[in-house]
Scaffold this motif. Structure first.
Motif, PDB file in Angstrom:
ATOM      1  N   ILE A 199       0.857  -1.188   0.000  1.00 44.58           N
ATOM      2  CA  ILE A 199       0.000   0.000   0.000  1.00 44.58           C
ATOM      3  C   ILE A 199       0.893   1.237   0.000  1.00 44.58           C
ATOM      4  O   ILE A 199       2.107   1.141   0.182  1.00 44.58           O
ATOM      5  CB  ILE A 199      -0.933   0.038   1.227  1.00 44.58           C
ATOM      6  CG1 ILE A 199      -0.101   0.114   2.520  1.00 44.58           C
ATOM      7  CG2 ILE A 199      -1.874  -1.162   1.251  1.00 44.58           C
ATOM      8  CD1 ILE A 199      -0.931   0.361   3.782  1.00 44.58           C
ATOM      9  N   SER A 200       0.300   2.389  -0.198  1.00 42.00           N
ATOM     10  CA  SER A 200       1.045   3.636  -0.121  1.00 42.00           C
ATOM     11  C   SER A 200       1.537   3.860   1.304  1.00 42.00           C
ATOM     12  O   SER A 200       0.852   3.522   2.285  1.00 42.00           O
ATOM     13  CB  SER A 200       0.156   4.806  -0.547  1.00 42.00           C
ATOM     14  OG  SER A 200       0.758   6.042  -0.214  1.00 42.00           O
ATOM     15  N   GLY A 251     -13.415  -4.678   0.052  1.00 36.86           N
ATOM     16  CA  GLY A 251     -14.089  -3.612  -0.685  1.00 36.86           C
ATOM     17  C   GLY A 251     -13.162  -2.580  -1.295  1.00 36.86           C
ATOM     18  O   GLY A 251     -13.630  -1.656  -1.977  1.00 36.86           O
ATOM     19  N   LYS A 252     -11.853  -2.725  -1.110  1.00 42.54           N
ATOM     20  CA  LYS A 252     -10.895  -1.758  -1.639  1.00 42.54           C
ATOM     21  C   LYS A 252     -10.554  -2.070  -3.101  1.00 42.54           C
ATOM     22  O   LYS A 252     -10.819  -3.165  -3.606  1.00 42.54           O
ATOM     23  CB  LYS A 252      -9.613  -1.764  -0.804  1.00 42.54           C
ATOM     24  CG  LYS A 252      -9.819  -1.464   0.674  1.00 42.54           C
ATOM     25  CD  LYS A 252     -10.326  -0.059   0.897  1.00 42.54           C
ATOM     26  CE  LYS A 252     -10.395   0.266   2.396  1.00 42.54           C
ATOM     27  NZ  LYS A 252     -10.932   1.630   2.650  1.00 42.54           N
ATOM     28  N   THR A 253      -9.932  -1.102  -3.758  1.00 41.19           N
ATOM     29  CA  THR A 253      -9.492  -1.290  -5.147  1.00 41.19           C
ATOM     30  C   THR A 253      -8.069  -1.849  -5.137  1.00 41.19           C
ATOM     31  O   THR A 253      -7.147  -1.211  -4.628  1.00 41.19           O
ATOM     32  CB  THR A 253      -9.517   0.043  -5.920  1.00 41.19           C
ATOM     33  OG1 THR A 253     -10.839   0.582  -5.882  1.00 41.19           O
ATOM     34  CG2 THR A 253      -9.096  -0.175  -7.371  1.00 41.19           C
ATOM     35  N   ILE A 254      -7.918  -3.038  -5.694  1.00 41.80           N
ATOM     36  CA  ILE A 254      -6.631  -3.737  -5.649  1.00 41.80           C
ATOM     37  C   ILE A 254      -6.096  -3.942  -7.064  1.00 41.80           C
ATOM     38  O   ILE A 254      -6.830  -4.370  -7.953  1.00 41.80           O
ATOM     39  CB  ILE A 254      -6.769  -5.097  -4.945  1.00 41.80           C
ATOM     40  CG1 ILE A 254      -7.245  -4.903  -3.494  1.00 41.80           C
ATOM     41  CG2 ILE A 254      -5.438  -5.855  -4.961  1.00 41.80           C
ATOM     42  CD1 ILE A 254      -7.481  -6.194  -2.741  1.00 41.80           C
ATOM     43  N   GLY A 255      -4.826  -3.661  -7.246  1.00 40.61           N
ATOM     44  CA  GLY A 255      -4.180  -3.845  -8.534  1.00 40.61           C
ATOM     45  C   GLY A 255      -3.360  -5.126  -8.572  1.00 40.61           C
ATOM     46  O   GLY A 255      -2.734  -5.498  -7.578  1.00 40.61           O
ATOM     47  N   VAL A 256      -3.382  -5.803  -9.714  1.00 39.37           N
ATOM     48  CA  VAL A 256      -2.625  -7.041  -9.891  1.00 39.37           C
ATOM     49  C   VAL A 256      -2.135  -7.115 -11.343  1.00 39.37           C
ATOM     50  O   VAL A 256      -2.611  -6.385 -12.210  1.00 39.37           O
ATOM     51  CB  VAL A 256      -3.475  -8.296  -9.587  1.00 39.37           C
ATOM     52  CG1 VAL A 256      -3.863  -8.360  -8.131  1.00 39.37           C
ATOM     53  CG2 VAL A 256      -4.713  -8.329 -10.477  1.00 39.37           C
ATOM     54  N   MET A 257      -1.228  -8.026 -11.592  1.00 36.75           N
ATOM     55  CA  MET A 257      -0.764  -8.251 -12.955  1.00 36.75           C
ATOM     56  C   MET A 257      -1.757  -9.138 -13.695  1.00 36.75           C
ATOM     57  O   MET A 257      -2.334 -10.067 -13.126  1.00 36.75           O
ATOM     58  CB  MET A 257       0.616  -8.921 -12.936  1.00 36.75           C
ATOM     59  CG  MET A 257       1.234  -9.102 -14.310  1.00 36.75           C
ATOM     60  SD  MET A 257       2.927  -9.714 -14.176  1.00 36.75           S
ATOM     61  CE  MET A 257       3.333  -9.918 -15.907  1.00 36.75           C
ATOM     62  N   LEU A 307       0.000   3.419  -6.562  1.00 35.02           N
ATOM     63  CA  LEU A 307      -0.290   3.474  -5.126  1.00 35.02           C
ATOM     64  C   LEU A 307      -0.066   4.870  -4.516  1.00 35.02           C
ATOM     65  O   LEU A 307      -0.980   5.397  -3.857  1.00 35.02           O
ATOM     66  CB  LEU A 307       0.545   2.429  -4.371  1.00 35.02           C
ATOM     67  CG  LEU A 307       0.105   0.974  -4.539  1.00 35.02           C
ATOM     68  CD1 LEU A 307       1.087   0.040  -3.838  1.00 35.02           C
ATOM     69  CD2 LEU A 307      -1.311   0.759  -3.991  1.00 35.02           C
ATOM     70  N   PRO A 308       1.102   5.475  -4.675  1.00 38.22           N
ATOM     71  CA  PRO A 308       1.325   6.794  -4.046  1.00 38.22           C
ATOM     72  C   PRO A 308       0.309   7.866  -4.441  1.00 38.22           C
ATOM     73  O   PRO A 308      -0.151   8.630  -3.577  1.00 38.22           O
ATOM     74  CB  PRO A 308       2.754   7.157  -4.506  1.00 38.22           C
ATOM     75  CG  PRO A 308       3.419   5.837  -4.704  1.00 38.22           C
ATOM     76  CD  PRO A 308       2.345   4.960  -5.293  1.00 38.22           C
ATOM     77  N   PRO A 309      -0.120   7.939  -5.743  1.00 41.78           N
ATOM     78  CA  PRO A 309      -1.118   8.958  -6.111  1.00 41.78           C
ATOM     79  C   PRO A 309      -2.536   8.622  -5.626  1.00 41.78           C
ATOM     80  O   PRO A 309      -3.441   9.436  -5.758  1.00 41.78           O
ATOM     81  CB  PRO A 309      -1.082   8.960  -7.653  1.00 41.78           C
ATOM     82  CG  PRO A 309       0.141   8.228  -8.036  1.00 41.78           C
ATOM     83  CD  PRO A 309       0.390   7.237  -6.942  1.00 41.78           C
ATOM     84  N   GLY A 310      -2.733   7.392  -5.119  1.00 42.42           N
ATOM     85  CA  GLY A 310      -4.033   7.008  -4.603  1.00 42.42           C
ATOM     86  C   GLY A 310      -4.985   6.433  -5.638  1.00 42.42           C
ATOM     87  O   GLY A 310      -6.185   6.286  -5.374  1.00 42.42           O
ATOM     88  N   ARG A 311      -4.468   6.107  -6.832  1.00 38.45           N
ATOM     89  CA  ARG A 311      -5.348   5.518  -7.846  1.00 38.45           C
ATOM     90  C   ARG A 311      -5.704   4.064  -7.512  1.00 38.45           C
ATOM     91  O   ARG A 311      -6.679   3.519  -8.021  1.00 38.45           O
ATOM     92  CB  ARG A 311      -4.680   5.596  -9.228  1.00 38.45           C
ATOM     93  CG  ARG A 311      -4.590   7.018  -9.771  1.00 38.45           C
ATOM     94  CD  ARG A 311      -4.126   7.042 -11.214  1.00 38.45           C
ATOM     95  NE  ARG A 311      -2.716   6.730 -11.334  1.00 38.45           N
ATOM     96  CZ  ARG A 311      -1.740   7.637 -11.303  1.00 38.45           C
ATOM     97  NH1 ARG A 311      -2.041   8.926 -11.143  1.00 38.45           N
ATOM     98  NH2 ARG A 311      -0.483   7.274 -11.445  1.00 38.45           N
TER      99      ARG A 311
END
Length: 273
Positions: free
Chosen positions: A143-144, A158-164, A193-197
């Motif tokens: 996370i950030s 319920g969070k937005t999660i990024g994956v390959m 992550l740092p920009p909060g996207r």
């Protein structure tokens, strides 16, 4: 009479010496041929896309495991693949392929193997064979550094999660949310992550930690590793000779210390320990 007998015996002795010499020479020739044949037998039994080469694929987007530098593929996976090829007696030929179709490319004989940090899973093993692992890692949540909402894994719900794309981490993310964004590279996801996207990213521990150190990304881990992962070489199921040769190469690399040297160079530690 005596002289004739003497000449007869001399001719007989010389003939026997020549015959013995000829047999010995033939035996040596046959032995040498047999040895050369044995040395080449394993390579000749392999099914290769290009004769004399080990063509192995990766995404080329997974720094420091495999990525491009000055248009040349480099990284830990590349060095491991190169060492394996050399030990088998083949010319290393690393190539790239989009990760989401990398198994299809292997099965379509675009390359001989995948040496691109692929986790050996039961589902994938239905389509390909896996070598012994060439490193051990684990799925980790990042996370950030400024994120104060996520303190435990339960907070991922319920969070937005990024994956390959097409990675094993897609299923990991589904355990927490249906808001999943897939990327062609984990690095792109981590940069969001740092920009909060994104609220979080699930990726290989090594990839995330390396991004923190090398790119200066302000990110951090949450909780323990989600699971232990064995990373292995993928080969088509009808290529047993190649699979055995790769396993032997990996075992020999570990035994003589070459593996530890490569691993320490890239990560400061032995990834099989």
């Amino acid at each position: 009479m005596k002289r004739s007998l003497f000449y007869f015996l001399m001719v007989l002795v010389v003939s026997l010496m020549v015959a013995c010499s000829g047999n010995e020479s033939n035996e040596k020739t046959e032995t040498a041929a047999s040895g050369a044949e044995e040395g080449n037998s394993v390579t000749s039994e392999m099914k290769l896309v290009n004769d004399g080469k080990l063509t192995f694929a990766m995404s080329g987007l997974l720094k420091p495991l495999n990525y491009k530098e000055n248009e040349k593929l480099v990284g830990f996976d590349v060095e491991i693949g190169t060492e394996i090829a050399n030990r088998i007696g083949l010319e290393p030929n690393p190539v790239t392929n989009p990760w989401e179709t990398i198994i299809q490319g292997l099965r379509g004989n675009k390359y001989d193997a995948i040496i691109g940090s692929m986790t050996a899973t039961e589902e994938r093993a239905k389509q390909v064979d896996f070598s012994d692992p060439y490193y051990i890692s684990g799925a980790t949540v990042f996370i950030s550094s400024k994120n104060e909402d996520i303190k435990t894994l339960d907070d991922l719900k319920g969070k937005t999660i990024g994956v390959m794309q097409a990675s094993t981490y897609v299923e990991d993310a589904k355990k927490y949310t249906d808001k999943i964004k897939e990327f062609p590279s984990e690095i792109y996801a981590l940069q969001d992550l740092p920009p909060g996207r994104l609220d979080a990213v699930i990726t290989d521990k090594i990839v995330g930690i390396s991004a923190m150190k090398e790119s200066g990304l302000e990110i951090q881990t949450v909780g323990d590793e989600l699971k232990r992962e064995e990373i292995a070489v993928a080969i088509n199921k009808d290529n047993l000779a190649l699979l055995e040769a790769i396993n032997k190469a990996i075992a020999d690399m570990v035994a003589d210390g070459t593996y530890k040297e490569i691993s320490t160079k890239w990560f400061g530690e032995d990834l099989l320990k």
